[in-house]
Design a protein around this motif. Structure first.
Motif, PDB file in Angstrom:
ATOM      1  N   PHE A   1      16.119 -30.768 -18.735  1.00  0.00           N
ATOM      2  CA  PHE A   1      15.323 -29.891 -19.598  1.00  0.00           C
ATOM      3  C   PHE A   1      14.112 -29.330 -18.852  1.00  0.00           C
ATOM      4  N   ARG A   2      13.576 -30.098 -17.906  1.00  0.00           N
ATOM      5  CA  ARG A   2      12.448 -29.593 -17.109  1.00  0.00           C
ATOM      6  C   ARG A   2      12.908 -28.424 -16.243  1.00  0.00           C
ATOM      7  N   ILE A   3      14.065 -28.554 -15.637  1.00  0.00           N
ATOM      8  CA  ILE A   3      14.629 -27.450 -14.860  1.00  0.00           C
ATOM      9  C   ILE A   3      14.847 -26.245 -15.765  1.00  0.00           C
ATOM     10  N   LEU A   4      15.382 -26.499 -16.946  1.00  0.00           N
ATOM     11  CA  LEU A   4      15.649 -25.429 -17.907  1.00  0.00           C
ATOM     12  C   LEU A   4      14.365 -24.703 -18.304  1.00  0.00           C
ATOM     13  N   THR A   5      13.312 -25.452 -18.653  1.00  0.00           N
ATOM     14  CA  THR A   5      12.086 -24.793 -19.100  1.00  0.00           C
ATOM     15  C   THR A   5      11.411 -24.041 -17.962  1.00  0.00           C
ATOM     16  N   ASN A   6      11.443 -24.580 -16.754  1.00  0.00           N
ATOM     17  CA  ASN A   6      10.875 -23.852 -15.614  1.00  0.00           C
ATOM     18  C   ASN A   6      11.643 -22.560 -15.352  1.00  0.00           C
ATOM     19  N   THR A   7      12.959 -22.628 -15.457  1.00  0.00           N
ATOM     20  CA  THR A   7      13.790 -21.436 -15.285  1.00  0.00           C
ATOM     21  C   THR A   7      13.488 -20.414 -16.379  1.00  0.00           C
ATOM     22  N   ALA A   8      13.350 -20.908 -17.613  1.00  0.00           N
ATOM     23  CA  ALA A   8      13.082 -20.019 -18.732  1.00  0.00           C
ATOM     24  C   ALA A   8      11.702 -19.387 -18.629  1.00  0.00           C
ATOM     25  N   LYS A   9      10.710 -20.153 -18.190  1.00  0.00           N
ATOM     26  CA  LYS A   9       9.368 -19.591 -18.010  1.00  0.00           C
ATOM     27  C   LYS A   9       9.385 -18.467 -16.981  1.00  0.00           C
TER      28      LYS A   9
ATOM     29  N   GLU B   1      21.938 -16.909 -20.217  1.00  0.00           N
ATOM     30  CA  GLU B   1      21.829 -16.724 -18.765  1.00  0.00           C
ATOM     31  C   GLU B   1      20.865 -17.744 -18.157  1.00  0.00           C
ATOM     32  N   VAL B   2      19.763 -18.019 -18.851  1.00  0.00           N
ATOM     33  CA  VAL B   2      18.811 -19.014 -18.373  1.00  0.00           C
ATOM     34  C   VAL B   2      19.481 -20.385 -18.285  1.00  0.00           C
ATOM     35  N   ALA B   3      20.237 -20.753 -19.314  1.00  0.00           N
ATOM     36  CA  ALA B   3      20.914 -22.056 -19.306  1.00  0.00           C
ATOM     37  C   ALA B   3      21.908 -22.145 -18.156  1.00  0.00           C
ATOM     38  N   GLN B   4      22.659 -21.075 -17.928  1.00  0.00           N
ATOM     39  CA  GLN B   4      23.618 -21.072 -16.821  1.00  0.00           C
ATOM     40  C   GLN B   4      22.900 -21.219 -15.479  1.00  0.00           C
ATOM     41  N   GLU B   5      21.786 -20.504 -15.330  1.00  0.00           N
ATOM     42  CA  GLU B   5      21.018 -20.613 -14.087  1.00  0.00           C
ATOM     43  C   GLU B   5      20.451 -22.017 -13.912  1.00  0.00           C
ATOM     44  N   ALA B   6      20.013 -22.621 -15.018  1.00  0.00           N
ATOM     45  CA  ALA B   6      19.481 -23.979 -14.953  1.00  0.00           C
ATOM     46  C   ALA B   6      20.549 -24.973 -14.518  1.00  0.00           C
ATOM     47  N   TRP B   7      21.791 -24.787 -14.988  1.00  0.00           N
ATOM     48  CA  TRP B   7      22.865 -25.682 -14.554  1.00  0.00           C
ATOM     49  C   TRP B   7      23.092 -25.583 -13.050  1.00  0.00           C
ATOM     50  N   LEU B   8      22.978 -24.396 -12.507  1.00  0.00           N
ATOM     51  CA  LEU B   8      23.078 -24.253 -11.054  1.00  0.00           C
ATOM     52  C   LEU B   8      21.950 -25.023 -10.367  1.00  0.00           C
ATOM     53  N   GLY B   9      20.749 -24.966 -10.969  1.00  0.00           N
ATOM     54  CA  GLY B   9      19.642 -25.734 -10.425  1.00  0.00           C
ATOM     55  C   GLY B   9      19.883 -27.231 -10.494  1.00  0.00           C
ATOM     56  N   VAL B  10      20.523 -27.676 -11.558  1.00  0.00           N
ATOM     57  CA  VAL B  10      20.867 -29.095 -11.682  1.00  0.00           C
ATOM     58  C   VAL B  10      21.813 -29.506 -10.557  1.00  0.00           C
ATOM     59  N   LEU B  11      22.845 -28.729 -10.334  1.00  0.00           N
ATOM     60  CA  LEU B  11      23.808 -29.055  -9.284  1.00  0.00           C
ATOM     61  C   LEU B  11      23.146 -29.074  -7.905  1.00  0.00           C
TER      62      LEU B  11
ATOM     63  N   HIS C   1      24.608 -31.124 -23.407  1.00  0.00           N
ATOM     64  CA  HIS C   1      23.268 -30.548 -23.400  1.00  0.00           C
ATOM     65  C   HIS C   1      23.191 -29.022 -23.483  1.00  0.00           C
ATOM     66  N   HIS C   2      24.286 -28.317 -23.270  1.00  0.00           N
ATOM     67  CA  HIS C   2      24.181 -26.866 -23.107  1.00  0.00           C
ATOM     68  C   HIS C   2      23.627 -26.166 -24.346  1.00  0.00           C
ATOM     69  N   ALA C   3      24.128 -26.510 -25.517  1.00  0.00           N
ATOM     70  CA  ALA C   3      23.655 -25.845 -26.736  1.00  0.00           C
ATOM     71  C   ALA C   3      22.159 -26.071 -26.933  1.00  0.00           C
ATOM     72  N   SER C   4      21.694 -27.280 -26.647  1.00  0.00           N
ATOM     73  CA  SER C   4      20.266 -27.567 -26.749  1.00  0.00           C
ATOM     74  C   SER C   4      19.472 -26.728 -25.762  1.00  0.00           C
ATOM     75  N   MET C   5      19.989 -26.585 -24.560  1.00  0.00           N
ATOM     76  CA  MET C   5      19.292 -25.808 -23.540  1.00  0.00           C
ATOM     77  C   MET C   5      19.158 -24.348 -23.957  1.00  0.00           C
ATOM     78  N   VAL C   6      20.189 -23.802 -24.549  1.00  0.00           N
ATOM     79  CA  VAL C   6      20.124 -22.411 -25.012  1.00  0.00           C
ATOM     80  C   VAL C   6      19.071 -22.281 -26.108  1.00  0.00           C
ATOM     81  N   ARG C   7      19.027 -23.246 -27.030  1.00  0.00           N
ATOM     82  CA  ARG C   7      18.026 -23.198 -28.094  1.00  0.00           C
ATOM     83  C   ARG C   7      16.612 -23.260 -27.531  1.00  0.00           C
TER      84      ARG C   7
END
Length: 208
Positions: free
Chosen positions: A77-85, A50-60, A30-36
């Motif tokens: 992806f929800r964690i990722l988009t919230n982090t990115a927002k 950096e957002v994707a890396q932070e989102a992975w920490l949120g997943v863990l 999923h990482h490449a998709s998260m960065v996109r």
């Protein structure tokens, strides 16, 4: 692991047990998709990483609280988009999901197949003329398409990336981005219209 061989419950159990190999596989998946996706909200590729890396920490951190109401991918992806927002707001980039602009006439619903189409819901009803195959498959065409997506407003870019690049369904995109079905459909149609126009302009250019 291929989609056909993917067992979400087994993956989730392994992750909760601290299986580092399972987590590494999930990241590769999923990482490449998260960065996109993150790139729709932040100014630079480095910030998206950096957002994707932070989102992975949120997943863990959130694994034990994951209740399975949505798929694991949707939850990630929800964690990722919230982090990115959050990062986008911090970087003072506008994310215009809540205030859709008035219809500017570019959506042209008659150019799309209906949402209940059995094979291609919401996709183009008629291909433009011409679509020279030798140019469509080229790297330059792919680069032009990506540039057209990058130039979209943030909401449109996020929706078309999730739907047409990552292959998520409309319900999953609504869940990830917290959109109504109507707003998701409008954003997707506008994005597709703009990307198609950019592709048509490119294909109309004379080949040197």
């Amino acid at each position: 692991m291929s989609a056909a061989g993917y067992d979400e419950q087994a993956t989730l159990a392994a992750l909760r047990a601290g299986d580092e190999a399972a987590f590494a596989t999930l990241v590769r998946r999923h990482h490449a998709s998260m960065v996109r996706i993150a790139r729709a909200y932040v100014r630079t590729a480095d910030a998206a990483e950096e957002v994707a890396q932070e989102a992975w920490l949120g997943v863990l951190r959130g694994l034990d609280g994951f209740e399975g109401r949505a798929s694991l991918r949707t939850w990630i992806f929800r964690i990722l988009t919230n982090t990115a927002k959050t990062r986008g707001v911090r970087d003072r980039r506008t994310i215009p999901f809540s205030a859709l602009e008035p219809d500017d006439g570019t959506t042209q619903p008659d150019r799309f197949l209906p949402d209940d189409h059995d094979r291609w819901p919401g996709h183009w009803a008629v291909l433009p003329d011409p679509w020279p195959e030798d140019r469509l498959v080229g790297a330059e065409t792919a680069a032009r398409l990506q540039r057209a997506i990058d130039d979209l407003p943030a909401g449109q870019r996020a929706v078309i990336t999730l739907r047409d690049v990552e292959g998520l369904g409309s319900a999953e995109v609504c869940n990830v981005l917290e959109l109504t079905e109507t707003n998701q459909r409008v954003l997707l149609h506008r994005a597709r219209t703009r990307v198609r126009a950019a592709l048509e302009d490119y294909l109309a250019e004379e080949v040197p």
